[in-house]
Write a protein that holds these residues in place. Structure first.
Motif, PDB file in Angstrom:
ATOM      1  N   GLN A 160       1.296  -0.916  -0.153  1.00  0.00           N
ATOM      2  CA  GLN A 160      -0.232  -0.308  -0.083  1.00  0.00           C
ATOM      3  C   GLN A 160       1.048   1.160   0.240  1.00  0.00           C
ATOM      4  OE1 GLN A 160      -2.150  -1.373   3.462  1.00  0.00           O
ATOM      5  NE2 GLN A 160      -4.271  -1.843   2.556  1.00  0.00           N
ATOM      6  N   ASN A 161       1.923   1.269   0.501  1.00  0.00           N
ATOM      7  CA  ASN A 161       2.751   2.143   0.878  1.00  0.00           C
ATOM      8  C   ASN A 161       3.454   2.655  -0.393  1.00  0.00           C
ATOM      9  OD1 ASN A 161       2.077   3.642   3.876  1.00  0.00           O
ATOM     10  ND2 ASN A 161       3.655   1.982   4.485  1.00  0.00           N
ATOM     11  N   ARG A 162       3.745   1.736  -1.361  1.00  0.00           N
ATOM     12  CA  ARG A 162       4.796   1.505  -2.697  1.00  0.00           C
ATOM     13  C   ARG A 162       3.639   2.114  -3.641  1.00  0.00           C
ATOM     14  NH1 ARG A 162       9.132  -1.268  -5.714  1.00  0.00           N
ATOM     15  NH2 ARG A 162       8.491  -1.238  -7.637  1.00  0.00           N
ATOM     16  N   ALA A 163       2.431   1.929  -3.895  1.00  0.00           N
ATOM     17  CA  ALA A 163       1.308   2.110  -4.667  1.00  0.00           C
ATOM     18  C   ALA A 163       1.009   4.178  -3.994  1.00  0.00           C
ATOM     19  CB  ALA A 163       0.307   1.278  -3.607  1.00  0.00           C
ATOM     20  N   ALA A 164       0.893   4.689  -3.102  1.00  0.00           N
ATOM     21  CA  ALA A 164       1.055   5.617  -2.878  1.00  0.00           C
ATOM     22  C   ALA A 164       1.860   6.380  -2.706  1.00  0.00           C
ATOM     23  CB  ALA A 164       0.762   5.349  -1.199  1.00  0.00           C
ATOM     24  N   ALA A 165       3.021   5.728  -2.539  1.00  0.00           N
ATOM     25  CA  ALA A 165       4.295   6.662  -2.925  1.00  0.00           C
ATOM     26  C   ALA A 165       4.841   6.485  -4.612  1.00  0.00           C
ATOM     27  CB  ALA A 165       5.681   5.681  -3.146  1.00  0.00           C
ATOM     28  N   LEU A 166       4.294   5.851  -5.555  1.00  0.00           N
ATOM     29  CA  LEU A 166       3.733   5.905  -7.122  1.00  0.00           C
ATOM     30  C   LEU A 166       2.990   6.932  -7.678  1.00  0.00           C
ATOM     31  CD1 LEU A 166       5.779   5.197  -9.371  1.00  0.00           C
ATOM     32  CD2 LEU A 166       3.906   3.642  -9.068  1.00  0.00           C
ATOM     33  N   ARG A 167       2.255   7.145  -6.804  1.00  0.00           N
ATOM     34  CA  ARG A 167       0.926   7.509  -7.160  1.00  0.00           C
ATOM     35  C   ARG A 167       1.522   9.585  -6.993  1.00  0.00           C
ATOM     36  NH1 ARG A 167      -3.071   5.885  -3.971  1.00  0.00           N
ATOM     37  NH2 ARG A 167      -3.350   7.594  -2.605  1.00  0.00           N
ATOM     38  N   VAL A 168       2.027   9.473  -6.102  1.00  0.00           N
ATOM     39  CA  VAL A 168       2.856  11.003  -5.378  1.00  0.00           C
ATOM     40  C   VAL A 168       3.534  11.536  -6.833  1.00  0.00           C
ATOM     41  CG1 VAL A 168       3.438  11.878  -3.948  1.00  0.00           C
ATOM     42  CG2 VAL A 168       1.516  11.062  -2.710  1.00  0.00           C
ATOM     43  N   LEU A 169       4.522  10.097  -6.489  1.00  0.00           N
ATOM     44  CA  LEU A 169       5.616  10.851  -6.991  1.00  0.00           C
ATOM     45  C   LEU A 169       5.722  10.229  -8.939  1.00  0.00           C
ATOM     46  CD1 LEU A 169       8.833  10.540  -8.411  1.00  0.00           C
ATOM     47  CD2 LEU A 169       8.483   7.887  -8.433  1.00  0.00           C
ATOM     48  N   GLN A 170       4.138   9.880  -9.360  1.00  0.00           N
ATOM     49  CA  GLN A 170       3.456  11.081 -10.563  1.00  0.00           C
ATOM     50  C   GLN A 170       3.063  12.137 -10.288  1.00  0.00           C
ATOM     51  OE1 GLN A 170       0.874   6.844 -10.450  1.00  0.00           O
ATOM     52  NE2 GLN A 170       2.323   6.253 -12.589  1.00  0.00           N
ATOM     53  N   SER A 171       2.521  12.337  -9.720  1.00  0.00           N
ATOM     54  CA  SER A 171       1.655  13.917  -9.429  1.00  0.00           C
ATOM     55  C   SER A 171       2.453  14.319  -9.700  1.00  0.00           C
ATOM     56  CB  SER A 171       1.019  13.952  -8.473  1.00  0.00           C
ATOM     57  OG  SER A 171      -0.361  12.826  -8.265  1.00  0.00           O
ATOM     58  N   ARG A 172       3.754  14.047  -8.928  1.00  0.00           N
ATOM     59  CA  ARG A 172       4.958  16.080  -9.081  1.00  0.00           C
ATOM     60  C   ARG A 172       5.804  15.331 -10.486  1.00  0.00           C
ATOM     61  NH1 ARG A 172       7.419  14.622  -3.078  1.00  0.00           N
ATOM     62  NH2 ARG A 172       6.209  15.453  -1.933  1.00  0.00           N
ATOM     63  N   LEU A 173       5.836  14.760 -11.155  1.00  0.00           N
ATOM     64  CA  LEU A 173       6.403  14.312 -12.162  1.00  0.00           C
ATOM     65  C   LEU A 173       5.496  15.330 -13.682  1.00  0.00           C
ATOM     66  CD1 LEU A 173       8.023  10.597 -12.590  1.00  0.00           C
ATOM     67  CD2 LEU A 173       9.437  12.815 -12.091  1.00  0.00           C
ATOM     68  N   LEU A 174       3.989  14.881 -13.240  1.00  0.00           N
ATOM     69  CA  LEU A 174       2.967  15.267 -14.270  1.00  0.00           C
ATOM     70  C   LEU A 174       3.507  17.031 -13.991  1.00  0.00           C
ATOM     71  CD1 LEU A 174       0.108  14.956 -15.537  1.00  0.00           C
ATOM     72  CD2 LEU A 174      -0.845  15.317 -13.918  1.00  0.00           C
ATOM     73  N   LEU A 175       3.063  17.406 -12.758  1.00  0.00           N
ATOM     74  CA  LEU A 175       3.258  18.886 -12.813  1.00  0.00           C
ATOM     75  C   LEU A 175       4.635  19.227 -13.191  1.00  0.00           C
ATOM     76  CD1 LEU A 175       1.990  21.549 -11.532  1.00  0.00           C
ATOM     77  CD2 LEU A 175       3.135  21.206  -9.365  1.00  0.00           C
ATOM     78  N   LEU A 176       5.715  18.527 -12.688  1.00  0.00           N
ATOM     79  CA  LEU A 176       7.264  18.366 -13.092  1.00  0.00           C
ATOM     80  C   LEU A 176       7.168  19.377 -15.038  1.00  0.00           C
ATOM     81  CD1 LEU A 176      10.071  19.722 -12.323  1.00  0.00           C
ATOM     82  CD2 LEU A 176      10.409  17.206 -12.984  1.00  0.00           C
ATOM     83  N   LYS A 177       6.407  18.512 -15.116  1.00  0.00           N
ATOM     84  CA  LYS A 177       6.414  18.340 -17.248  1.00  0.00           C
ATOM     85  C   LYS A 177       5.206  19.661 -17.090  1.00  0.00           C
ATOM     86  CE  LYS A 177       4.490  15.471 -20.672  1.00  0.00           C
ATOM     87  NZ  LYS A 177       3.788  14.682 -21.138  1.00  0.00           N
ATOM     88  N   LYS A 178       4.387  20.254 -16.304  1.00  0.00           N
ATOM     89  CA  LYS A 178       3.964  20.882 -17.380  1.00  0.00           C
ATOM     90  C   LYS A 178       4.743  22.201 -17.092  1.00  0.00           C
ATOM     91  CE  LYS A 178      -0.194  23.568 -16.433  1.00  0.00           C
ATOM     92  NZ  LYS A 178      -0.161  24.566 -16.127  1.00  0.00           N
ATOM     93  N   GLN A 179       5.549  22.374 -15.511  1.00  0.00           N
ATOM     94  CA  GLN A 179       6.280  23.732 -15.283  1.00  0.00           C
ATOM     95  C   GLN A 179       7.477  24.308 -16.653  1.00  0.00           C
ATOM     96  OE1 GLN A 179       7.152  22.288 -11.203  1.00  0.00           O
ATOM     97  NE2 GLN A 179       6.410  23.620 -10.355  1.00  0.00           N
TER      98      GLN A 179
END
Length: 370
Positions: free
Chosen positions: A280-299
């Protein structure tokens, strides 16, 4: 000076026309009908997690619909109250109408802010991370104060939240914390809170009672969705597991269930320890990591666009808000210049006026750059 009720009411109706257009009541009504149909299914509660999602979404959609239609009714009632007061030449009734006008103005302005949330990811749920900065134990304490402030703000609005990770400092407070705000438009609403926050006060940790300035950083990213295309090759990930810990470093879990995930190309690190299992922690970490990379891509895309347009000025300063508890009481946003003297109310979650001013300021800045 007499209140020009006709002009004021006309302005309220004009603003509400824009709100209704953006809210799209017809679409919202169809969404409510669909959710009600799902909620009436006899096997709904066979899947508790999905049932909770459906009933929560239905409740929020109905609340948004009622908020808009209810505002139209309040404006109609105000118009009738003004007419009655004038016909009866009743000063008390007109005074009541003035009070209702002031209340309506504020309520309509808050609804109007929603019409400004039209960015690509504004409709998303939000992932908020708070990190202590310069200032030692005071900074860690300040990070915990900010965490409480945002969770209290969400609670005031009945917004569900989920704490994903908390890293406690040794003496007091937090090194960092990450939580989700699980409602539509949470990202668009809270994005203006991102930046460096500063606290000035007499340090409760200094036995000489000296004034201390400390800092904390707030990061807000949109929650990743299944339709987003953020693929992360396994070779780009480094995953470490460790034992979860609570305040003062004490172990709160006898197994190595906590996960630290590093995206090697960007150096982005995400830690998760609040779920019960490593999976569960791995899935949550991956979800947050993807969210940060998504915003980084937009920036990166926004930066490239601005560079092509010849506009390289920064729109966000390093320090965006000051919370002064000594020698006077004041919270001031350094971008919008909005300020209040009730620091205790702000730290207890009363930050809507700061958020609204921030959204208006950011949209104005965006228009100037376009």
């Amino acid at each position: 000076m007499a209140v020009d009720f006709e002009t004021e009411i006309k302005q309220l109706r004009t603003t509400m026309a824009s709100v209704r257009e953006v809210t799209d009541l017809e679409r919202l009504g169809a969404q409510i009908a669909e959710l009600e149909e799902q909620a009436s299914a006899p096997d709904l509660w066979d899947d508790v997690e999905n049932a909770q999602k459906v009933t929560s979404a239905m409740s929020r959609a109905k609340a948004e619909h009622d908020k808009v239609t209810g505002m139209d009714s309040r404006i109609d009632d105000l118009e009738a109250l003004v007419e009655l007061g004038r016909e009866e030449e009743d000063a008390e009734t007109l005074e009541e109408a003035e009070k209702e006008l002031a209340s309506l103005r504020k309520a309509v302005e808050q609804l109007e802010v929603r019409t400004l949330l039209n960015g690509e990811y504004d409709i998303r749920e939000a992932v908020v991370t708070i990190r202590s900065g310069a200032g030692g134990v005071d900074a860690a304490d300040f990070a915990e104060m900010l965490m409480r402030m945002y969770l209290r703000w969400a609670e005031r609005h009945d917004y569900p939240t989920a704490v994903l990770d908390t890293s406690y400092a040794e003496e007091a407070g937090l090194k960092s914390a990450t939580f989700e705000v699980k409602v539509p438009y949470a990202f668009g609403t809270l994005a203006v809170e991102a930046g460096t926050h500063r606290l000035v006060r007499i340090s409760p940790f200094d036995n000489q009672g000296r004034r201390q300035t400390s800092f904390a950083a707030v990061e807000v990213v949109p929650l990743i969705e299944s339709t987003d295309t953020i693929d992360i090759p396994e070779a780009d990930l480094k995953v470490d597991v460790f034992r979860s810990s609570g305040p003062g470093g004490q172990s709160v879990n006898t197994t190595d269930s906590a996960v630290r995930m590093t995206h090697i190309p960007t150096g982005t690190v995400v830690s998760m320890q609040n779920e019960k299992s490593q999976i569960q922690n791995r899935a949550a970490a991956l979800r947050v990591l993807q969210s940060r990379l998504l915003l980084l891509k937009k920036q990166e895309q926004d930066a490239a666009r601005k560079e092509m347009a010849g506009d390289i000025k920064a729109s966000w300063g390093d320090q965006m808000r000051s919370y002064v508890l000594h020698p006077y009481q004041m919270v001031k946003d350094l971008r919008t210049h909005h300020e209040v003297g009730s620091t205790s109310a702000v730290l207890d979650g009363d930050i809507d006026d700061f958020i609204d001013a921030g959204i208006r300021w950011k949209r104005s800045a965006d228009r100037e750059q376009d």
